[in-house]
Design an enzyme around this catalytic site. Structure first.
Site, PDB file in Angstrom:
ATOM      1  N   TRP A   8       0.630  -1.060   0.173  1.00 56.82           N
ATOM      2  CA  TRP A   8       0.004   0.003   0.032  1.00 56.82           C
ATOM      3  C   TRP A   8       0.178   1.485   0.277  1.00 56.82           C
ATOM      4  CZ3 TRP A   8      -5.389  -0.061   3.164  1.00 56.82           C
ATOM      5  CH2 TRP A   8      -6.229  -1.343   2.363  1.00 56.82           C
ATOM      6  N   LYS A   9       2.181   1.113   0.442  1.00 56.21           N
ATOM      7  CA  LYS A   9       3.190   2.173   0.212  1.00 56.21           C
ATOM      8  C   LYS A   9       2.211   3.036   1.496  1.00 56.21           C
ATOM      9  CE  LYS A   9       4.661   1.559  -4.304  1.00 56.21           C
ATOM     10  NZ  LYS A   9       5.434   1.771  -5.922  1.00 56.21           N
ATOM     11  N   GLU A  87      12.293   2.220  -3.541  1.00 54.90           N
ATOM     12  CA  GLU A  87      11.888   3.511  -2.873  1.00 54.90           C
ATOM     13  C   GLU A  87      12.369   3.617  -1.196  1.00 54.90           C
ATOM     14  OE1 GLU A  87       7.540   3.359  -2.612  1.00 54.90           O
ATOM     15  OE2 GLU A  87       7.458   3.008  -5.416  1.00 54.90           O
ATOM     16  N   GLY A 160       5.595   2.264 -10.443  1.00 58.91           N
ATOM     17  CA  GLY A 160       4.409   3.036 -10.626  1.00 58.91           C
ATOM     18  C   GLY A 160       3.983   3.431 -12.040  1.00 58.91           C
ATOM     19  N   SER A 196       3.914  -2.554 -11.904  1.00 58.20           N
ATOM     20  CA  SER A 196       2.902  -2.380 -12.915  1.00 58.20           C
ATOM     21  C   SER A 196       1.872  -3.479 -12.684  1.00 58.20           C
ATOM     22  CB  SER A 196       3.395  -1.489 -14.043  1.00 58.20           C
ATOM     23  OG  SER A 196       4.139  -0.180 -14.023  1.00 58.20           O
ATOM     24  N   GLY A 217       1.988  -2.704  -5.981  1.00 54.98           N
ATOM     25  CA  GLY A 217       1.774  -0.728  -5.039  1.00 54.98           C
ATOM     26  C   GLY A 217      -0.190  -0.492  -5.448  1.00 54.98           C
ATOM     27  N   GLY A 218      -0.321   0.034  -6.735  1.00 56.86           N
ATOM     28  CA  GLY A 218      -1.135   1.116  -6.893  1.00 56.86           C
ATOM     29  C   GLY A 218      -2.062   0.291  -7.058  1.00 56.86           C
TER      30      GLY A 218
END
Ligand code: 13P
Length: 234
Positions: A8-9, A87, A160, A196, A217-218
């Site tokens: 979820w960052k 990151e 991302g 991605s 991620g997203g």
């Protein structure tokens, strides 16, 4: 059976996580489902979904303002922790040596580390992809961890960005990682692909040799996006 992990960052809320876990609890799947969330949201999971964190201190306890230890993560209910995410490497200067220390701290506290490796765009353009991946695995994975870790290949330029490597590039990277792990006595270590991943490409990516799951991620933030990834493979 595959491993589907969400990262979820720095997104989400505790109530949003409760809603996501309720939605995932109704999904019929044999796959292992993991959600790695911000520290403030770490909680125990359910029989269907395990919860993890996104970072861990190298230290056990003491005067380290702002740090969160493995013992604290375990105490909060975490089962997994991402270490060495792109990151963290980019914005917090984490090196392979630090990542190995974090993985060791996770294991000492009963957490499964998801150890990330991958090349930047500069490294890719310089033809160094394979070298960076191999040294990333050799230097970021601690000794004597057979059956206790997960590795994730995340091409850093593709995160991302809506970009993905070709299937051949993913196959080459994952084959190298599997061989490197084997040479370290870690044959059979699951290796996830991340960057991605979405519902429309997840099944294809997970059909590639040596891809044992995905780190998302997203597309892990909303159940409407995440569930199709989980159900895209048996
Ligand atoms: P995206 O799926 O948003 O590209 O992020 C990938 C990632 O960094 C997962 O850890």
């Amino acid at each position: 059976m595959k491993i589907i992990a969400g990262n979820w960052k720095m997104n989400g809320s505790r109530s949003g996580l409760d809603e996501m876990i309720s939605a995932l609890d109704n999904v019929e799947t044999q796959n292992t489902v993991i959600l790695c969330v911000p520290f403030t949201m770490v909680r125990g999971g359910t029989s269907r979904v395990a919860v993890g964190a996104q970072d861990i201190s190298t230290h056990d306890k003491g005067a380290y303002t702002g740090e969160v230890s493995g013992q604290m993560l375990s105490d909060a209910g975490a089962k997994y922790v991402i270490v060495g995410h792109s990151e963290r490497r980019a914005y917090h200067n984490e090196t392979n040596a630090i990542v190995a220390e974090k993985a060791t701290a996770a294991l000492a506290n009963g957490l499964t580390p998801i150890i990330c490796v991958g090349e930047t765009m500069d490294e890719k353009q310089a033809g160094k992809t394979m070298e960076i991946i191999e040294s990333g695995v050799r230097e970021s994975v601690p000794q004597n961890v057979s059956g206790k870790i997960i590795v994730a290949y995340e091409p850093r330029w593709a995160i991302g960005a809506g970009l993905t490597p070709t299937d051949q590039e993913i196959a080459a990277a994952h084959t190298l990682i599997a061989k490197t792990l084997e040479s370290m006595g870690l044959a059979g270590t699951p290796v996830l692909y991340g960057a991605s991943v979405k519902g429309s490409n997840a099944a294809q990516i997970m059909s590639i040799e040596h891809v044992d799951g995905v780190l998302v991620g997203g597309a892990s933030l909303k159940s409407d996006d995440f569930i199709p990834i989980i159900t895209s493979v048996k």
